[in-house]
Design an enzyme around this catalytic site. Structure first.
Site, PDB file in Angstrom:
ATOM      1  N   SER A  41      80.235 -18.421   4.426  1.00 15.29           N
ATOM      2  CA  SER A  41      79.223 -17.836   5.477  1.00 15.29           C
ATOM      3  C   SER A  41      79.991 -17.331   6.673  1.00 15.29           C
ATOM      4  O   SER A  41      80.861 -18.175   6.906  1.00 15.29           O
ATOM      5  CB  SER A  41      78.161 -18.912   5.924  1.00 15.29           C
ATOM      6  OG  SER A  41      77.650 -18.541   7.102  1.00 15.29           O
ATOM      7  N   ASP A  99      72.993 -20.246  18.771  1.00 17.75           N
ATOM      8  CA  ASP A  99      72.694 -19.069  18.490  1.00 17.75           C
ATOM      9  C   ASP A  99      73.864 -18.337  19.032  1.00 17.75           C
ATOM     10  O   ASP A  99      74.196 -18.508  20.378  1.00 17.75           O
ATOM     11  CB  ASP A  99      71.719 -18.177  18.657  1.00 17.75           C
ATOM     12  CG  ASP A  99      70.571 -18.619  17.413  1.00 17.75           C
ATOM     13  OD1 ASP A  99      71.124 -18.893  16.387  1.00 17.75           O
ATOM     14  OD2 ASP A  99      69.813 -17.662  17.739  1.00 17.75           O
ATOM     15  N   LYS A 125      81.076 -25.702   4.997  1.00 17.47           N
ATOM     16  CA  LYS A 125      81.564 -24.558   4.572  1.00 17.47           C
ATOM     17  C   LYS A 125      82.940 -24.384   4.816  1.00 17.47           C
ATOM     18  O   LYS A 125      83.837 -24.166   3.983  1.00 17.47           O
ATOM     19  CB  LYS A 125      80.888 -23.522   4.970  1.00 17.47           C
ATOM     20  CG  LYS A 125      79.351 -23.125   4.670  1.00 17.47           C
ATOM     21  CD  LYS A 125      79.331 -22.772   3.303  1.00 17.47           C
ATOM     22  CE  LYS A 125      77.986 -22.608   2.595  1.00 17.47           C
ATOM     23  NZ  LYS A 125      77.737 -22.813   1.095  1.00 17.47           N
ATOM     24  N   TYR A 161      76.338 -28.050   8.867  1.00 13.90           N
ATOM     25  CA  TYR A 161      76.291 -27.158   7.821  1.00 13.90           C
ATOM     26  C   TYR A 161      77.631 -26.178   7.700  1.00 13.90           C
ATOM     27  O   TYR A 161      78.321 -25.986   6.795  1.00 13.90           O
ATOM     28  CB  TYR A 161      75.196 -26.199   8.126  1.00 13.90           C
ATOM     29  CG  TYR A 161      75.226 -25.021   7.123  1.00 13.90           C
ATOM     30  CD1 TYR A 161      75.158 -25.022   5.549  1.00 13.90           C
ATOM     31  CD2 TYR A 161      75.420 -23.693   7.691  1.00 13.90           C
ATOM     32  CE1 TYR A 161      75.148 -23.787   4.958  1.00 13.90           C
ATOM     33  CE2 TYR A 161      75.376 -22.361   6.652  1.00 13.90           C
ATOM     34  CZ  TYR A 161      75.306 -22.738   5.463  1.00 13.90           C
ATOM     35  OH  TYR A 161      75.255 -21.602   4.664  1.00 13.90           O
TER      36      TYR A 161
HETATM   37  P1  NAD Z   1      68.949 -21.051  -1.825  1.00 16.91           P
HETATM   38  O1  NAD Z   1      68.283 -22.484  -1.365  1.00 16.91           O
HETATM   39  O2  NAD Z   1      67.874 -20.415  -2.186  1.00 16.91           O
HETATM   40  O3  NAD Z   1      69.452 -21.650  -3.263  1.00 16.91           O
HETATM   41  C1  NAD Z   1      70.459 -22.679  -3.507  1.00 16.91           C
HETATM   42  C2  NAD Z   1      70.128 -23.209  -4.711  1.00 16.91           C
HETATM   43  O4  NAD Z   1      70.859 -24.304  -4.853  1.00 16.91           O
HETATM   44  C3  NAD Z   1      68.547 -23.730  -4.837  1.00 16.91           C
HETATM   45  O5  NAD Z   1      68.193 -23.254  -5.975  1.00 16.91           O
HETATM   46  C4  NAD Z   1      68.725 -25.292  -4.865  1.00 16.91           C
HETATM   47  O6  NAD Z   1      67.764 -25.850  -5.509  1.00 16.91           O
HETATM   48  C5  NAD Z   1      70.030 -25.260  -5.491  1.00 16.91           C
HETATM   49  N1  NAD Z   1      70.770 -26.860  -5.131  1.00 16.91           N
HETATM   50  C6  NAD Z   1      71.069 -27.166  -3.883  1.00 16.91           C
HETATM   51  N2  NAD Z   1      71.794 -28.404  -4.074  1.00 16.91           N
HETATM   52  C7  NAD Z   1      72.220 -28.506  -5.456  1.00 16.91           C
HETATM   53  C8  NAD Z   1      72.615 -29.617  -6.103  1.00 16.91           C
HETATM   54  N3  NAD Z   1      73.170 -30.687  -5.600  1.00 16.91           N
HETATM   55  N4  NAD Z   1      72.781 -29.333  -7.456  1.00 16.91           N
HETATM   56  C9  NAD Z   1      72.239 -28.361  -8.157  1.00 16.91           C
HETATM   57  N5  NAD Z   1      71.521 -27.266  -7.469  1.00 16.91           N
HETATM   58  C10 NAD Z   1      71.453 -27.384  -6.162  1.00 16.91           C
HETATM   59  O7  NAD Z   1      69.981 -20.587  -0.672  1.00 16.91           O
HETATM   60  P2  NAD Z   1      70.565 -19.240  -0.800  1.00 16.91           P
HETATM   61  O8  NAD Z   1      70.007 -18.278   0.251  1.00 16.91           O
HETATM   62  O9  NAD Z   1      70.529 -18.500  -2.299  1.00 16.91           O
HETATM   63  O10 NAD Z   1      72.175 -19.558  -0.603  1.00 16.91           O
HETATM   64  C11 NAD Z   1      73.254 -19.525  -1.510  1.00 16.91           C
HETATM   65  C12 NAD Z   1      74.242 -19.944  -1.003  1.00 16.91           C
HETATM   66  O11 NAD Z   1      74.778 -19.123  -0.132  1.00 16.91           O
HETATM   67  C13 NAD Z   1      74.346 -21.204  -0.321  1.00 16.91           C
HETATM   68  O12 NAD Z   1      75.464 -22.168  -0.449  1.00 16.91           O
HETATM   69  C14 NAD Z   1      74.195 -21.065   1.149  1.00 16.91           C
HETATM   70  O13 NAD Z   1      74.921 -21.911   1.893  1.00 16.91           O
HETATM   71  C15 NAD Z   1      75.022 -19.727   1.051  1.00 16.91           C
HETATM   72  N6  NAD Z   1      75.062 -18.920   2.154  1.00 16.91           N
HETATM   73  C16 NAD Z   1      73.292 -18.255   2.215  1.00 16.91           C
HETATM   74  C17 NAD Z   1      73.173 -17.521   3.186  1.00 16.91           C
HETATM   75  C18 NAD Z   1      71.830 -17.156   3.630  1.00 16.91           C
HETATM   76  O14 NAD Z   1      71.339 -16.434   4.524  1.00 16.91           O
HETATM   77  N7  NAD Z   1      70.699 -17.127   2.665  1.00 16.91           N
HETATM   78  C19 NAD Z   1      74.044 -17.043   4.228  1.00 16.91           C
HETATM   79  C20 NAD Z   1      75.559 -17.623   4.202  1.00 16.91           C
HETATM   80  C21 NAD Z   1      75.838 -18.358   2.898  1.00 16.91           C
HETATM   81  N1  UDP Z   2      65.503 -15.366  15.155  1.00 16.16           N
HETATM   82  C1  UDP Z   2      64.451 -15.149  16.166  1.00 16.16           C
HETATM   83  N2  UDP Z   2      63.324 -15.790  15.488  1.00 16.16           N
HETATM   84  C2  UDP Z   2      63.268 -16.385  14.258  1.00 16.16           C
HETATM   85  C3  UDP Z   2      64.380 -16.527  13.385  1.00 16.16           C
HETATM   86  C4  UDP Z   2      65.594 -15.885  14.001  1.00 16.16           C
HETATM   87  O1  UDP Z   2      64.440 -14.476  16.909  1.00 16.16           O
HETATM   88  O2  UDP Z   2      62.019 -16.996  14.110  1.00 16.16           O
HETATM   89  C5  UDP Z   2      66.764 -14.546  15.478  1.00 16.16           C
HETATM   90  C6  UDP Z   2      67.972 -15.403  15.720  1.00 16.16           C
HETATM   91  O3  UDP Z   2      68.057 -15.841  16.988  1.00 16.16           O
HETATM   92  C7  UDP Z   2      69.279 -14.335  15.426  1.00 16.16           C
HETATM   93  C8  UDP Z   2      68.722 -13.369  14.270  1.00 16.16           C
HETATM   94  O4  UDP Z   2      67.494 -13.597  14.466  1.00 16.16           O
HETATM   95  O5  UDP Z   2      69.336 -13.651  16.677  1.00 16.16           O
HETATM   96  C9  UDP Z   2      69.223 -13.840  12.892  1.00 16.16           C
HETATM   97  O6  UDP Z   2      68.815 -15.410  12.818  1.00 16.16           O
HETATM   98  P1  UDP Z   2      68.681 -15.952  11.206  1.00 16.16           P
HETATM   99  O7  UDP Z   2      68.264 -17.388  11.451  1.00 16.16           O
HETATM  100  O8  UDP Z   2      67.924 -15.288  10.384  1.00 16.16           O
HETATM  101  O9  UDP Z   2      70.330 -15.938  11.198  1.00 16.16           O
HETATM  102  P2  UDP Z   2      71.462 -16.587  11.599  1.00 16.16           P
HETATM  103  O10 UDP Z   2      71.160 -17.367  12.706  1.00 16.16           O
HETATM  104  O11 UDP Z   2      72.050 -17.487  10.620  1.00 16.16           O
HETATM  105  O12 UDP Z   2      72.749 -15.435  11.952  1.00 16.16           O
END
Ligand code: NAD
Ligand code: UDP
Length: 338
Positions: A124, A295, A152, A148
């Site tokens: 991330s 943030d 990572k 969190y």
């Molecule tokens: P999500 O929660 O929708 O998907 C994660 C999946 O992992 C879920 O289906 C959950 O059931 C499964 N899971 C969690 N712990 C587990 C375990 N111990 N064993 C087996 N399965 C498990 O999240 P997402 O948005 O799809 O994110 C996927 C990955 O990308 C994550 O590692 C997250 O940290 C990373 N990521 C997401 C974002 C975002 O904004 N969505 C941004 C940066 C990084």
């Molecule tokens: N944000 C907001 N209201 C919300 C959720 C998010 O104003 O209910 C803003 C947050 O402060 C940031 C942007 O939207 O500026 C993206 O936030 P998000 O949580 O989606 O992603 P991240 O903070 O991980 O970049």
């Protein structure tokens, strides 16, 4: 030649699954369903016409992983499984270290045992901490401001040690910026449990009348309109990035590579609200609220390394992100009322 998708029924994993299946690539999803639903598999099958195996299991269970890898002849893993709620990670850090760091260690041990040493890891942009300059390139110093983010970083460092010790590993670390949007079918998308933490799912629920109004967290940042600026990327562009990264690490020299997956374009919270209203013809009531702890004002990628080394750039625009997010929310409402 099967690819295992840990967390394959989650938001990003399900879109990568759809993209891989559309190329005919066999996959197996491995998920404990902690934050997803097995019905995602039915919808993936409806989208792709392929059969999609799901193993319900926890990545901390090495035996279950080894069994699934052997049963499905897994040669590579894309590792999405993890917990991702920043606030929860502050309240329950042990849960995060156990699941994310412990789970990844268990996964790489199982992979080594099974001789499957090709791994793509979901990292991330949070690993850049407070930006010292923009856009953020992969050489920007890393730090973490919450548990969190620290999971990572720890995983990235662990993977670097593993790649250094054994160059047979092929590892891609993908640093996602802000994934939004949904599959064109409207059948899969982001559907968090409870009240969404992230901006786009909050906006779609306000648009649907499931939530009354959006709180805009801070309007006094040093940005063009005072609200926070982020690099929103369509989840299908992100999915394409996984396919090319997996292909590249199969061929390239270094055992470990790190790529940003972002667009390079920043949009403010109010840009997002206005675009969503314009594209979908809906109204998003909002009020300005205090800043959210932790943030940053602005965060956006330099996507140049991925463009240069992978030939990948994001192609879907903000309108496509807003339209597909809304289509998913409407399809979900229809499914729930049926
Ligand atoms: P999500 O929660 O929708 O998907 C994660 C999946 O992992 C879920 O289906 C959950 O059931 C499964 N899971 C969690 N712990 C587990 C375990 N111990 N064993 C087996 N399965 C498990 O999240 P997402 O948005 O799809 O994110 C996927 C990955 O990308 C994550 O590692 C997250 O940290 C990373 N990521 C997401 C974002 C975002 O904004 N969505 C941004 C940066 C990084
Ligand atoms: N944000 C907001 N209201 C919300 C959720 C998010 O104003 O209910 C803003 C947050 O402060 C940031 C942007 O939207 O500026 C993206 O936030 P998000 O949580 O989606 O992603 P991240 O903070 O991980 O970049």
């Amino acid at each position: 030649m099967t690819i295992m998708l840990t967390g394959g029924t989650g938001y990003i994993g399900s879109h990568v699954a759809a993209t891989l299946l559309s190329t005919g690539q066999p996959i197996v999803c491995f998920d404990n369903l902690a934050n997803s639903d097995a019905s995602v598999i039915d919808r993936l099958e409806a989208i792709t016409g392929a059969s999609v195996p799901l193993v319900v299991g926890d990545i901390r269970d090495g035996q279950a992983l080894r069994q699934a890898m052997t049963d499905h002849a897994v040669t590579a893993v894309i590792h999405f499984a993890g917990l991702k709620a920043v606030g929860e990670s502050v309240a329950e850090p042990m849960k995060y270290y156990n699941n994310n760091v412990g789970g990844t260690l268990s996964l790489v041990e199982a992979m080594a045992d099974c001789g499957a040493k090709t791994l793509v890891f979901s990292s991330s942009a949070t690993v850049y901490g407070q930006p010292q300059y923009l856009p953020l390139d992969e050489d920007h110093p890393t730090s973490a401001t919450n548990p969190y983010g620290r999971t990572k970083l720890m995983i990235e460092e662990m993977l670097a040690d593993i790649a250094a010790a054994d160059p047979a590993w092929r590892i891609a670390i993908l640093r996602y910026f802000n994934p939004v949007g949904a599959h064109d079918s409207g059948l899969i998308g982001e559907n968090p449990n409870g009240i969404p933490n992230n901006l786009m799912p909050f906006i779609t629920r306000v648009a649907a009348g499931r939530l009354a109004e959006l709180s805009v967290f801070g309007a006094d940042y040093d940005t063009p309109d005072g609200t926070g600026v982020r690099d929103y990327i369509h989840v299908l562009d992100l999915a394409d990035g996984h396919v090319v990264a997996l292909d590249a690490i199969g061929q390239a020299e270094p055992a470990l590579s790190t790529w940003n997956l972002g667009t390079g374009q920043g949009y403010s919270v109010l840009d997002m609200v206005k675009a969503f209203e314009r594209v979908n013809g809906v109204s998003i009531p909002y009020r300005i609220a205090p800043r959210r702890d932790g943030d940053v004002a602005s965060c956006y990628a330099s996507p140049e390394r991925a463009a240069r080394e992978l030939g990948w750039t994001a192609s879907r625009d903000l309108d496509a992100m807003c339209a597909s997010s809304w289509r998913f929310e409407q399809t979900l409402a229809m499914r729930n009322s049926a």
